[in-house]
Design a protein around this motif. Structure first.
Motif, short mmCIF file in Angstrom:
data_model
loop_
_atom_site.label_atom_id
_atom_site.label_comp_id
_atom_site.label_asym_id
_atom_site.label_seq_id
_atom_site.Cartn_x
_atom_site.Cartn_y
_atom_site.Cartn_z
N THR A 92 0.84 -1.21 0.00
CA THR A 92 0.00 0.00 0.00
C THR A 92 0.86 1.25 0.00
N TRP A 93 0.60 2.14 -0.92
CA TRP A 93 1.17 3.49 -0.88
C TRP A 93 0.21 4.38 -0.09
N HIS A 94 0.71 4.98 0.97
CA HIS A 94 -0.12 5.86 1.80
C HIS A 94 -0.07 7.31 1.33
N LYS A 95 0.85 7.61 0.42
CA LYS A 95 0.97 8.96 -0.13
C LYS A 95 0.99 8.88 -1.65
N ARG A 96 0.54 9.96 -2.29
CA ARG A 96 0.51 10.02 -3.75
C ARG A 96 1.57 10.99 -4.26
N GLU A 97 1.82 10.93 -5.55
CA GLU A 97 2.79 11.83 -6.16
C GLU A 97 2.33 13.29 -5.97
N GLY A 98 3.26 14.13 -5.55
CA GLY A 98 2.94 15.54 -5.33
C GLY A 98 2.42 15.85 -3.95
N GLU A 99 2.26 14.83 -3.12
CA GLU A 99 1.70 15.05 -1.78
C GLU A 99 2.82 15.36 -0.79
N ALA A 100 2.59 16.33 0.07
CA ALA A 100 3.59 16.74 1.06
C ALA A 100 3.63 15.75 2.20
N VAL A 101 4.83 15.50 2.72
CA VAL A 101 5.01 14.58 3.84
C VAL A 101 5.98 15.20 4.84
N LYS A 102 5.87 14.73 6.08
CA LYS A 102 6.78 15.14 7.13
C LYS A 102 7.78 14.01 7.39
N ARG A 103 8.89 14.35 7.99
CA ARG A 103 9.91 13.36 8.34
C ARG A 103 9.30 12.26 9.21
N ASP A 104 9.64 11.00 8.92
CA ASP A 104 9.18 9.81 9.64
C ASP A 104 7.70 9.50 9.42
N GLU A 105 7.04 10.19 8.49
CA GLU A 105 5.64 9.88 8.17
C GLU A 105 5.60 8.65 7.26
N LEU A 106 4.62 7.78 7.49
CA LEU A 106 4.52 6.52 6.75
C LEU A 106 4.25 6.79 5.27
N LEU A 107 5.08 6.20 4.42
CA LEU A 107 4.92 6.35 2.97
C LEU A 107 4.31 5.11 2.32
#
Length: 419
Positions: A21-36
Motif C-alpha cells: 500500500t502506498w499511503h501517499k501520492r505523487e505531489g503530496e507533502a510529507v513530514k519526516r518519519d511519516e509513513l509512505l
C-alpha cells in the motif's frame, strides 16, 4: 534535490517483498518519519517512512510490484507540496472565468455519483485492499479509489466500510454491499482471491515439513486442576506484584524448558547429515492473526520467570495482531508450542516448524469423568500432542518428554524443586 525512497534492508531469510500500500501520492507533502508505503514480505509487513520533509516525487514501484532489498521505490523532492496538485490548481486559476464556471458543474456531477454509488468496476486494488474487500464482500464498484490512477488502497476500503455502517439498513447502497450477496436459487457462486505472500510461505513450509521429515505424533492427557487452583489462589497477588495476568502459557513454557533439559534431542535440529544440539532454549509460540500463523520466539526461556514469559507472550500477541512483529522476533527457535485450545480444538496433530524436530500442541480444557483412586471424579482435562521427527527422536524419548511435561503441570511444585 531529490532523495531516493528505498525498500528496507531485508534479512538473509527474506528474498524479496511486495509493495502492499502506498499511503501517499505523487505531489503530496510529507513530514519526516511519516509513513509512505508498506512492503509485505513472507513474514512481516515492513513500513517505509519519509527520510525527511518534502514532496513525494515519481513513484517507480506501484502496489503489487515485487521489490528487492534496498531497491528504489520512488523519490522525495525537497519543498512543501500540498497533497498532490498545487501546480495544476494554479494553472486552472489562470484560465478564464467562463472556462472555470463551465468545468465546475462537470466536476461536481462526476464526483457526487462516485461518492454515492462507489467506484469504478475496473479499478485495480493493492494486495491489502483486495484481501479486505474479499473479507467484507466488497467489489471494486463499491469502493472509490483515491490511489494513483484510481487504484484502490486499504484506506479506501476502510472508508467504504465506515460509510456502509453509517447508512440505514433499508438503503439500497447497503444491500448492494452486503458481505454475503444473496445468490439466485440454483446458482453456485465462487470467489477467487490471490494468496498473500505470508499464506504462500506458510503453505510451502507446511508441505516441506511433511515431505522432508519422518513426522509422528504421540498423545497424553493432563489434569489441569492443580494449575487452575493455583491460578485461582494467586492470580490477584501475581498481577499486583508483576503487572501481568497469570496464564497457562507461562506454566507450559517453563514445563517444556525443564523437559527439554532432560531430553536434548527434542531441543535439537537436523542440518544435512549433522545433528545440532542447542545449548539454549528459545521457545516459539504460535500466534494466529488475520494474515496467517506467525511464531514469535521467547529467547532464553530458561532464564525467564513466569511473569517475564507471560509478559513477553502478551506483548508478542498484541504486536502480531497489529502486524508489528519484527523479523528478528520471529527468527530462530529451538522448540514450538501451539495452543489450538483457544479456538476450541479438543485434539489435533500439529505440524513441525522446520528445522525444529518437535512441537507441542495444547488443546481445550474439557471436564471429563476420570478414575481417581478407585473413584470417579469430574476433572478438567486437556489432551497434549507432541509431533516429532522420528529421524532423530525415538518413540521412547518422545513419550518420556511428554510425560515429563504432564508431571510438571499436574504437580507445579516440581518446577520449583527441580524434580
Amino acid at each position: 534535490m531529490a532523495t531516493e525512497i528505498k525498500a528496507p534492508q531485508f534479512p538473509e531469510s527474506v528474498a524479496d517483498g511486495t509493495v502492499a500500500t502506498w499511503h501517499k501520492r505523487e505531489g503530496e507533502a510529507v513530514k519526516r518519519d511519516e509513513l509512505l508505503v508498506d512492503i509485505e514480505t513472507d513474514k512481516v509487513v515492513l513500513e517505509v517512512v519519509a527520510p525527511s520533509d518534502g514532496v513525494v516525487g515519481k513513484i517507480l514501484k506501484d502496489e503489487g510490484d515485487t521489490v528487492e532489498s534496498q531497491e528504489v521505490l520512488g523519490s522525495l523532492e525537497a519543498g512543501s507540496g500540498s497533497g498532490g496538485g498545487d501546480a495544476k490548481q494554479e494553472e486552472s486559476k489562470d484560465e478564464g472565468k467562463a472556462d472555470a464556471k463551465a468545468e465546475e458543474p462537470k466536476a461536481e456531477a462526476k464526483s457526487e455519483p462516485a461518492d454515492a454509488e462507489g467506484g469504478d468496476d475496473d479499478a485495480q486494488a493493492g494486495p491489502a485492499a483486495r484481501k479486505m474487500m474479499s473479507e467484507h464482500g466488497l467489489s471494486a464498484g463499491d469502493v472509490k479509489g483515491t490511489g494513483r490512477d484510481g487504484r484502490i488502497t486499504k484506506e479506501d476500503v476502510e472508508k467504504a466500510l465506515a460509510n456502509r455502517q453509517e447508512k440505514p439498513a433499508s438503503s439500497s447502497s447497503e444491500s448492494k454491499a452486503a458481505p454475503i450477496p444473496e445468490a439466485e436459487p440454483g446458482e453456485r457462486e465462487e470467489r477467487r482471491v490471490p494468496m498473500t505472500r505470508l499464506r504462500k510461505r506458510i503453505a510451502e513450509r507446511l508441505v516441506s515439513a511433511q515431505q522432508n521429515a519422518a513426522m509422528l505424533t504421540t498423545f497424553n492427557e493432563v489434569n489441569m486442576k492443580p494449575i487452575m487452583d493455583m491460578r485461582k489462589n494467586y492470580k490477584d497477588a501475581f498481577e499486583k506484584a508483576h503487572g501481568v495476568r497469570l496464564g497457562f502459557m507461562g506454566f507450559f513454557t517453563r514445563a517444556c524448558v525443564e523437559a527439554l533439559k532432560r531430553y536434548p534431542e527434542v531441543n535439537a535440529s537436523i542440518d544435512g547429515d549433522d545433528v545440532v544440539y542447542h545449548g539454549y532454549y528459545d521457545v516459539g509460540v504460535a500466534v494466529s492473526t488475520e494474515r496467517g500463523l506467525v511464531v514469535p520466539v521467547v529467547r532464553d526461556a530458561d532464564q525467564k520467570g513466569l511473569a517475564e514469559v507471560e509478559s513477553q507472550i502478551i506483548d508478542y500477541g498484541q504486536k502480531a495482531q497489529k502486524g508489528k512483529l519484527s523479523i528478528d522476533e520471529m527468527t530462530g527457535g529451538t522448540f514450538t508450542i501451539s495452543n489450538g485450545g483457544v479456538f476450541g480444538s479438543l485434539m489435533s496433530m500439529p505440524i513441525l516448524n522446520p528445522p525444529q524436530t518437535a512441537i507441542l500442541g495444547m488443546h481445550k480444557i474439557q471436564e471429563r469423568p476420570m478414575a481417581v483412586d478407585g473413584k470417579v471424579e469430574i476433572l478438567p482435562m486437556m489432551y497434549l500432542a507432541l509431533s516429532y521427527d522420528h529421524r532423530l527422536i525415538d518413540g521412547k524419548q518422545a513419550v518420556q518428554f511428554l510425560v515429563t511435561v504432564k508431571n510438571f503441570i499436574e504437580d507445579p511444585a516440581r518446577l520449583l524443586l527441580d524434580i
